[in-house]
Motif scaffolding. Structure first.
Motif, PDB file in Angstrom:
ATOM      1  N   ASP A  18      66.151  66.397 113.657  1.00 54.34           N
ATOM      2  CA  ASP A  18      65.401  66.085 112.439  1.00 54.34           C
ATOM      3  C   ASP A  18      65.947  66.902 111.263  1.00 54.34           C
ATOM      4  O   ASP A  18      66.674  67.886 111.438  1.00 54.34           O
ATOM      5  CB  ASP A  18      63.913  66.399 112.662  1.00 54.34           C
ATOM      6  CG  ASP A  18      63.041  65.857 111.548  1.00 54.34           C
ATOM      7  OD1 ASP A  18      62.930  64.630 111.437  1.00 54.34           O
ATOM      8  OD2 ASP A  18      62.477  66.667 110.788  1.00 54.34           O
ATOM      9  N   LYS A  19      65.563  66.480 110.055  1.00 57.22           N
ATOM     10  CA  LYS A  19      66.030  67.157 108.844  1.00 57.22           C
ATOM     11  C   LYS A  19      65.689  68.638 108.859  1.00 57.22           C
ATOM     12  O   LYS A  19      66.516  69.474 108.467  1.00 57.22           O
ATOM     13  CB  LYS A  19      65.419  66.490 107.612  1.00 57.22           C
ATOM     14  CG  LYS A  19      65.813  67.164 106.301  1.00 57.22           C
ATOM     15  CD  LYS A  19      65.093  66.558 105.113  1.00 57.22           C
ATOM     16  CE  LYS A  19      65.614  65.162 104.822  1.00 57.22           C
ATOM     17  NZ  LYS A  19      65.030  64.602 103.577  1.00 57.22           N
ATOM     18  N   THR A  20      64.480  68.993 109.301  1.00 55.05           N
ATOM     19  CA  THR A  20      64.082  70.395 109.264  1.00 55.05           C
ATOM     20  C   THR A  20      64.858  71.236 110.268  1.00 55.05           C
ATOM     21  O   THR A  20      65.095  72.424 110.036  1.00 55.05           O
ATOM     22  CB  THR A  20      62.567  70.537 109.506  1.00 55.05           C
ATOM     23  OG1 THR A  20      62.166  69.641 110.548  1.00 55.05           O
ATOM     24  CG2 THR A  20      61.783  70.215 108.259  1.00 55.05           C
ATOM     25  N   LEU A  22      67.986  70.577 110.999  1.00 50.81           N
ATOM     26  CA  LEU A  22      69.252  70.731 110.293  1.00 50.81           C
ATOM     27  C   LEU A  22      69.146  71.811 109.215  1.00 50.81           C
ATOM     28  O   LEU A  22      70.084  72.576 108.979  1.00 50.81           O
ATOM     29  CB  LEU A  22      69.661  69.398 109.657  1.00 50.81           C
ATOM     30  CG  LEU A  22      69.936  68.233 110.611  1.00 50.81           C
ATOM     31  CD1 LEU A  22      70.247  66.969 109.823  1.00 50.81           C
ATOM     32  CD2 LEU A  22      71.077  68.562 111.556  1.00 50.81           C
ATOM     33  N   ASP A  86      68.497  61.907 110.615  1.00 53.34           N
ATOM     34  CA  ASP A  86      68.276  62.468 109.279  1.00 53.34           C
ATOM     35  C   ASP A  86      69.540  63.132 108.776  1.00 53.34           C
ATOM     36  O   ASP A  86      70.383  63.597 109.548  1.00 53.34           O
ATOM     37  CB  ASP A  86      67.154  63.521 109.297  1.00 53.34           C
ATOM     38  CG  ASP A  86      65.781  62.876 109.262  1.00 53.34           C
ATOM     39  OD1 ASP A  86      65.577  61.951 108.454  1.00 53.34           O
ATOM     40  OD2 ASP A  86      64.915  63.302 110.046  1.00 53.34           O
ATOM     41  N   LYS A  87      69.666  63.205 107.466  1.00 50.73           N
ATOM     42  CA  LYS A  87      70.762  63.922 106.829  1.00 50.73           C
ATOM     43  C   LYS A  87      70.201  64.842 105.760  1.00 50.73           C
ATOM     44  O   LYS A  87      69.167  64.557 105.166  1.00 50.73           O
ATOM     45  CB  LYS A  87      71.768  62.949 106.181  1.00 50.73           C
ATOM     46  CG  LYS A  87      72.504  62.078 107.190  1.00 50.73           C
ATOM     47  CD  LYS A  87      73.501  61.175 106.480  1.00 50.73           C
ATOM     48  CE  LYS A  87      74.256  60.320 107.482  1.00 50.73           C
ATOM     49  NZ  LYS A  87      75.231  59.403 106.819  1.00 50.73           N
ATOM     50  N   LEU A  88      70.881  65.929 105.542  1.00 46.65           N
ATOM     51  CA  LEU A  88      70.463  66.851 104.493  1.00 46.65           C
ATOM     52  C   LEU A  88      70.822  66.292 103.129  1.00 46.65           C
ATOM     53  O   LEU A  88      71.861  65.665 102.951  1.00 46.65           O
ATOM     54  CB  LEU A  88      71.147  68.212 104.686  1.00 46.65           C
ATOM     55  CG  LEU A  88      70.721  69.004 105.937  1.00 46.65           C
ATOM     56  CD1 LEU A  88      71.545  70.278 106.014  1.00 46.65           C
ATOM     57  CD2 LEU A  88      69.248  69.325 105.920  1.00 46.65           C
ATOM     58  N   ASN A  89      69.940  66.537 102.161  1.00 44.37           N
ATOM     59  CA  ASN A  89      70.176  66.062 100.798  1.00 44.37           C
ATOM     60  C   ASN A  89      70.284  67.233  99.834  1.00 44.37           C
ATOM     61  O   ASN A  89      69.855  67.138  98.686  1.00 44.37           O
ATOM     62  CB  ASN A  89      69.035  65.132 100.366  1.00 44.37           C
ATOM     63  CG  ASN A  89      68.997  63.873 101.204  1.00 44.37           C
ATOM     64  OD1 ASN A  89      70.033  63.256 101.438  1.00 44.37           O
ATOM     65  ND2 ASN A  89      67.809  63.510 101.659  1.00 44.37           N
ATOM     66  N   GLU A  91      68.803  70.257 100.315  1.00 39.25           N
ATOM     67  CA  GLU A  91      67.630  71.125 100.281  1.00 39.25           C
ATOM     68  C   GLU A  91      67.992  72.588 100.497  1.00 39.25           C
ATOM     69  O   GLU A  91      67.338  73.485  99.977  1.00 39.25           O
ATOM     70  CB  GLU A  91      66.608  70.696 101.342  1.00 39.25           C
ATOM     71  CG  GLU A  91      65.885  69.400 101.037  1.00 39.25           C
ATOM     72  CD  GLU A  91      66.633  68.186 101.602  1.00 39.25           C
ATOM     73  OE1 GLU A  91      67.831  68.324 101.906  1.00 39.25           O
ATOM     74  OE2 GLU A  91      65.995  67.130 101.719  1.00 39.25           O
ATOM     75  N   ALA A 111      60.340  69.452 102.780  1.00 43.16           N
ATOM     76  CA  ALA A 111      61.038  68.562 103.704  1.00 43.16           C
ATOM     77  C   ALA A 111      60.077  67.925 104.699  1.00 43.16           C
ATOM     78  O   ALA A 111      60.304  66.810 105.174  1.00 43.16           O
ATOM     79  CB  ALA A 111      62.125  69.332 104.451  1.00 43.16           C
ATOM     80  N   ASP A 115      57.324  63.574 106.552  1.00 38.90           N
ATOM     81  CA  ASP A 115      58.262  63.529 107.671  1.00 38.90           C
ATOM     82  C   ASP A 115      57.532  63.106 108.938  1.00 38.90           C
ATOM     83  O   ASP A 115      56.303  63.177 109.026  1.00 38.90           O
ATOM     84  CB  ASP A 115      58.897  64.911 107.863  1.00 38.90           C
ATOM     85  CG  ASP A 115      60.080  64.873 108.792  1.00 38.90           C
ATOM     86  OD1 ASP A 115      61.078  64.218 108.453  1.00 38.90           O
ATOM     87  OD2 ASP A 115      60.013  65.497 109.873  1.00 38.90           O
TER      88      ASP A 115
END
Length: 220
Positions: A18-20, A22, A86-89, A91, A111, A115
């Motif tokens: 998940d994004k978090t 990452l 998910d990918k980081l944008n 953050e 984030a 979610d």
């Protein structure tokens, strides 16, 4: 107590890839593991506390059985969301001017808004009616998953592909969702549910096959 362990396991799986998670890996390259974990803890308590309160409030005007069905269906959606990934944008860079713990806390809190782990917390709070245990479980789940991201991320990437970890987590989610639907949906709809399950499994197998092909293509 069962709600605590279920929430812990569920959110741990939800955070895989998940994004978090990452974000945890990204911040760990800049700050100490202790600073990152403190930031994750603070952000999760606030974010999931709001989610648990919302889950409790929903049961005051929506029948519990209906919520159970929605929660089971949402588990399937979480599984599909996990497959999507998910990918980081950016953050991890947006809050770099703040002190480390505040930086991690703000990034993780934002984030997590909307979610799948926050939505899962709402569903779990409505499902189990044990807000404190759910909050503790989901918070521990976040810490476990992001701890894995910090300390064991390199090892996992060496032993298993990200694709393999993602599919494992997704299948567990979907399995929970399908079992829940069979448990709460009236028997009069069992034929439709059987048909849906069959078609869904066929489609999932196809996606898994295509994902495996893409991964092999990238390796080549």
């Amino acid at each position: 107590m069962s709600s605590l362990f279920f929430a812990l396991a569920f959110v741990t799986l939800a955070e895989m890839g998940d994004k978090t998670q990452l974000l945890a890996m990204a911040f760990a390259s800049k700050y100490s593991a202790k600073q990152v974990m403190i930031g994750v803890f603070i952000a999760t308590i606030f974010n999931h506390g709001l989610a648990v309160a919302l889950g409790e409030w929903l049961t005051t005007f929506i029948p519990l059985n209906t919520i159970q069905i929605i929660a089971a269906a949402s588990f399937i959606l979480f599984g599909l969301w996990t497959i999507r990934g998910d990918k980081l944008n950016g953050e991890e860079k947006r809050f770099s001017k703040y002190v480390p713990i505040l930086s991690v806390t703000l990034a993780f809190f934002l984030a997590e808004i909307g979610d799948k782990t926050q939505l899962a917390t709402i569903s779990l709070a409505a499902k189990f009616q044990s807000p404190y245990f759910v909050l503790i479980g989901t918070t521990l789940g976040m810490l476990v998953a992001d701890g894995i991201g910090i300390w064991a991320g390199a090892w996992l990437n060496q032993k298993f592909s990200t694709n393999t970890i993602k599919w494992f987590a997704a299948i567990i989610f979907i399995l929970f969702g399908i079992i829940g639907l069979y448990h709460y949906i009236p028997e009069s709809y069992s034929l439709y549910l059987n048909l849906f399950t069959f078609l869904f499994i066929v489609g999932l197998a196809y996606l898994m096959k295509m994902s495996s092909r893409k991964e092999k293509t990238y390796e080549v």
